[in-house]
Design a protein around this motif. Structure first.
Motif, PDB file in Angstrom:
ATOM      1  N   UNK B 298       0.138   0.835   5.560  1.00  0.00           N
ATOM      2  CA  UNK B 298       0.195   1.461   4.234  1.00  0.00           C
ATOM      3  C   UNK B 298       1.635   1.493   3.720  1.00  0.00           C
ATOM      4  N   UNK B 299       2.565   1.804   4.612  1.00  0.00           N
ATOM      5  CA  UNK B 299       3.977   1.794   4.223  1.00  0.00           C
ATOM      6  C   UNK B 299       4.368   0.408   3.727  1.00  0.00           C
ATOM      7  N   UNK B 300       3.937  -0.598   4.475  1.00  0.00           N
ATOM      8  CA  UNK B 300       4.280  -1.977   4.124  1.00  0.00           C
ATOM      9  C   UNK B 300       3.759  -2.311   2.721  1.00  0.00           C
ATOM     10  N   UNK B 301       2.508  -2.008   2.480  1.00  0.00           N
ATOM     11  CA  UNK B 301       1.941  -2.336   1.162  1.00  0.00           C
ATOM     12  C   UNK B 301       2.575  -1.512   0.051  1.00  0.00           C
ATOM     13  N   UNK B 302       2.860  -0.269   0.360  1.00  0.00           N
ATOM     14  CA  UNK B 302       3.512   0.577  -0.636  1.00  0.00           C
ATOM     15  C   UNK B 302       4.884   0.053  -1.000  1.00  0.00           C
ATOM     16  N   UNK B 303       5.663  -0.246   0.034  1.00  0.00           N
ATOM     17  CA  UNK B 303       7.035  -0.719  -0.211  1.00  0.00           C
ATOM     18  C   UNK B 303       7.047  -2.087  -0.878  1.00  0.00           C
ATOM     19  N   UNK B 304       6.080  -2.909  -0.493  1.00  0.00           N
ATOM     20  CA  UNK B 304       5.994  -4.252  -1.085  1.00  0.00           C
ATOM     21  C   UNK B 304       5.743  -4.144  -2.590  1.00  0.00           C
ATOM     22  N   UNK B 305       4.826  -3.282  -2.976  1.00  0.00           N
ATOM     23  CA  UNK B 305       4.578  -3.131  -4.408  1.00  0.00           C
ATOM     24  C   UNK B 305       5.783  -2.533  -5.110  1.00  0.00           C
ATOM     25  N   UNK B 306       6.404  -1.549  -4.462  1.00  0.00           N
ATOM     26  CA  UNK B 306       7.541  -0.871  -5.092  1.00  0.00           C
ATOM     27  C   UNK B 306       8.686  -1.840  -5.372  1.00  0.00           C
ATOM     28  N   UNK B 307       8.776  -2.907  -4.587  1.00  0.00           N
ATOM     29  CA  UNK B 307       9.837  -3.895  -4.819  1.00  0.00           C
ATOM     30  C   UNK B 307       9.555  -4.761  -6.037  1.00  0.00           C
ATOM     31  N   UNK B 308       8.269  -4.956  -6.354  1.00  0.00           N
ATOM     32  CA  UNK B 308       7.956  -5.923  -7.408  1.00  0.00           C
ATOM     33  C   UNK B 308       7.362  -5.308  -8.664  1.00  0.00           C
ATOM     34  N   UNK B 309       7.106  -4.017  -8.654  1.00  0.00           N
ATOM     35  CA  UNK B 309       6.384  -3.433  -9.781  1.00  0.00           C
ATOM     36  C   UNK B 309       7.150  -2.257 -10.366  1.00  0.00           C
ATOM     37  N   UNK B 310       7.002  -2.102 -11.665  1.00  0.00           N
ATOM     38  CA  UNK B 310       7.684  -1.022 -12.354  1.00  0.00           C
ATOM     39  C   UNK B 310       6.825   0.243 -12.358  1.00  0.00           C
ATOM     40  N   UNK B 311       7.410   1.351 -11.962  1.00  0.00           N
ATOM     41  CA  UNK B 311       6.655   2.609 -11.838  1.00  0.00           C
ATOM     42  C   UNK B 311       6.044   3.045 -13.171  1.00  0.00           C
TER      43      UNK B 311
END
Lengths: 410, 410
Positions: B298-311
């Motif tokens: 879950x951390x991996x997927x969360x961090x992966x999205x956070x790198x490429x997506x705007x909050x």
């Protein structure tokens, strides 16, 4: 008279004996007991023997207190005692009205009470606030005798087995050699199962409801997401928030964690029927934070829990649930279940439970029966999701009453 | 040659015409178009006519740009165009390899490509990054012409209808009077349905997959909890985080929101099989923040999205999904569906989808057919939960190919 008065007290707290040696499931009961009467119906029972209580993790606690409530009277043979185990955010107030120290009515009213399946005229019913909790028993908000301050994040990780060992001390104190039944749902059901494995000679029957042999990956995921959300609240301060001004604790973080959990506790069907797409204010729809009624409901439940529950307790107990695994350090699941298999067991599923799905209770039944046990299983038809174990008291009561009547005649 | 080169460009961006009057579903296409070539395969197509684009909320946007990619070639009759609509965190890169500007391969590879159901040798396939997104189209991270700074929290709430109206401008620009098919899953499926209601004369068939007529209370609940979790990150700063130092944005909050969503996207079965109760480090179990492998995932997927997506995009698009309701402001659902019912429709369920449960697609089929339409329905047997619409491309392809072959011969 003194005994009767004693047992009629609703809420007591036990300070447990320090455990004089390294952790073992089958600890001896020892130490001196004492009772303190607290505010209102609250009483504190303490047992101290000068040695720390060793947890499964190897960590120790110097002082342990257990809050519990009882209803009914213990028979002369001490054979009518039932232990009710509460779930994550529950407490010892399983039965009764709103009263001092209890802002909500008993969480299992309807299942417990005169004429109910857990008949208070027939059984002596005990409910103990869990170790790690925040409703009278030792937990992260308790004073750490080593520092004179609240434990906070220094409170050790505990397990369901630690919780059950504390309950056993209460049983010893109350003079209950053998529970007629140990019953609970969800995290309560985990405790029921551990009672069966750790102390099979101290139980006559077990009723683990809407629970599991081991926390599943998805259950761990929900728990972990809730815990991490909570810790994201800047007012969590790494768990050191006790000296914060009123309202300056991590209430927002705890509320979010609760909102998340609440959604896993209920069902798609219930949310749709109850809230649909209704807005809080039908005129406010195009603001980013304009709210639907379901959001308002989640806020309400989140804030309600944040007012009554300690965030560090929430973390510690969630972690205890994640660690629940009957097999851990026991060689095999079979080893564990052969102990449970000595007594009759009933397990129930809630048809709409997505958090503890029915396959988990079916697996439980199969595994116990394969280990030579006698486990009966029923599906409760309820739209209420996991919370059905708290809400479908009538249906649960029918099965439980039938089960207990058979146990009683054995 | 120039046309061929134009259509072979993978990623383009359209600056939409300002809409000269108040919001209406059936807006006229107007304005002057221009194309800018961007970095790598990225091209920016702009249309400007000096009037703001009026959103369904009544708010306006002065400038709108749309990024899109195309594969294959538009036929002379312009009758082989397929619009692929992406889901919440998708982008225009539905097909292809990892390439400049695209850190991940096409999200529908296997369904799109030579010889696939969406055969790039046969169809002219278009995928547009949604309005409110952050992969080339106008969104909260775009420059607000009124201030010269990024919109941030000032970006207006948009709806699926606004997204679709922008896509229609792209269709106008490309000379596509009628899509052979509009297809998408989840939020993409919402767009498909709105295409059918808003512009029924611009589509020959519709394929809304794993989607719903309206966001349900539970879907809103998950969305709202994710959004609130994100906003709890102190580095969110109320949405004004764009000038924060690198790594000082609300990545933790976005990661949590994604972890939560990820859990609703997959299934209990997949999590159990893949992760079970395995620990990241089997020696570390009794720390409060020691992790199980599912947590690490879950951390991996969360961090992966956070790198490429705007909050802020994440918030705006989640809100757009919550607001999805075919019936809103249309008098009745029947009114809306009678428009969809003019063309053949296929809808698919994923058997293990708990977020967009099968009953929602069954309801969709029933409602369209009751409105006089021709909607076929199939269940895809997949353990992958909602994500099955991205993963079960082979099974989806079989049904889609059969459906499209019938559409083509009509």
């Amino acid at each position: 008279m003194r005994i009767k008065r004693f047992f009629n007290k609703r809420l007591r707290s036990v300070r447990l004996p320090f455990h004089p040696r390294a952790y073992s499931d089958d600890i001896p009961a020892s130490g001196a007991w004492s009772i303190d009467k607290g505010v209102g119906n609250r009483n504190f029972l303490k047992v101290v023997d000068g040695q720390p209580f060793v947890l499964e993790s190897g960590e120790t606690l110097e002082h342990i207190e257990m809050a519990y409530e009882t209803w009914g009277e213990l028979s002369e043979k001490s054979d009518n005692a039932v232990l009710v185990c509460h779930a994550l955010t529950g407490d010892s107030h399983a039965y009764g009205d709103i009263e001092e120290g209890h802002p909500t009515p008993g969480w299992w009213n309807g299942l417990i009470g005169p004429g109910c399946a857990l008949d208070t005229e027939k059984y002596f019913i005990v409910c103990v606030n869990v170790l790690g909790g925040c409703q009278g028993s030792t937990g992260p908000a308790s004073i750490n005798p080593k520092t004179g301050k609240q434990f906070g994040p220094d409170f050790p990780v505990i397990t369901i087995r630690d919780i059950v060992r504390c309950q056993r001390r209460v049983a010893d104190h109350l003079g209950i050699d053998k529970w007629n039944c140990v019953i609970g749902g969800s995290m309560g059901g985990m405790q029921v199962l551990e009672w069966g494995v750790m102390f099979p000679d101290r139980v006559s029957s077990l009723a683990p409801l809407a629970t599991t042999l081991r926390a599943s990956a998805q259950q761990i995921a929900w728990s972990a997401i809730g815990r991490t959300s909570l810790s994201l609240d800047p007012r969590f301060r790494g768990g050191n928030y006790y000296r914060a001004a009123p309202g300056d604790g991590p209430t927002a973080g705890l509320a979010i964690a609760r909102s998340l959990a609440q959604t896993t506790y209920r069902s798609e069907e219930v949310y749709s029927k109850r809230f649909g797409r209704h807005l809080v204010d039908p005129r406010s729809i195009y603001g980013l934070w304009d709210r639907f009624q379901v959001e308002s409901y989640l806020d309400y439940h989140g804030e309600k829990l944040a007012r009554r529950f300690d965030a560090n307790s929430y973390l510690v107990l969630n972690r205890a649930m994640d660690l629940h695994d009957l097999e851990r350090d026991r060689g095999s699941l079979k080893n564990a279940l052969e102990r449970i298999a000595r007594v009759p067991v009933i397990t129930l599923s809630i048809s709409s439970d997505a958090l503890y799905p029915a396959y988990q209770q079916e697996e439980l039944k199969e595994a116990i029966n394969q280990a030579g046990g006698d486990c009966e299983y029923h599906m409760i038809d309820s739209p209420d999701g996991h919370d059905g174990f708290l809400l479908a008291v009538k249906e649960i009561g029918v099965h439980l009453e039938s089960f207990l009547s058979k146990v009683s005649t054995k």
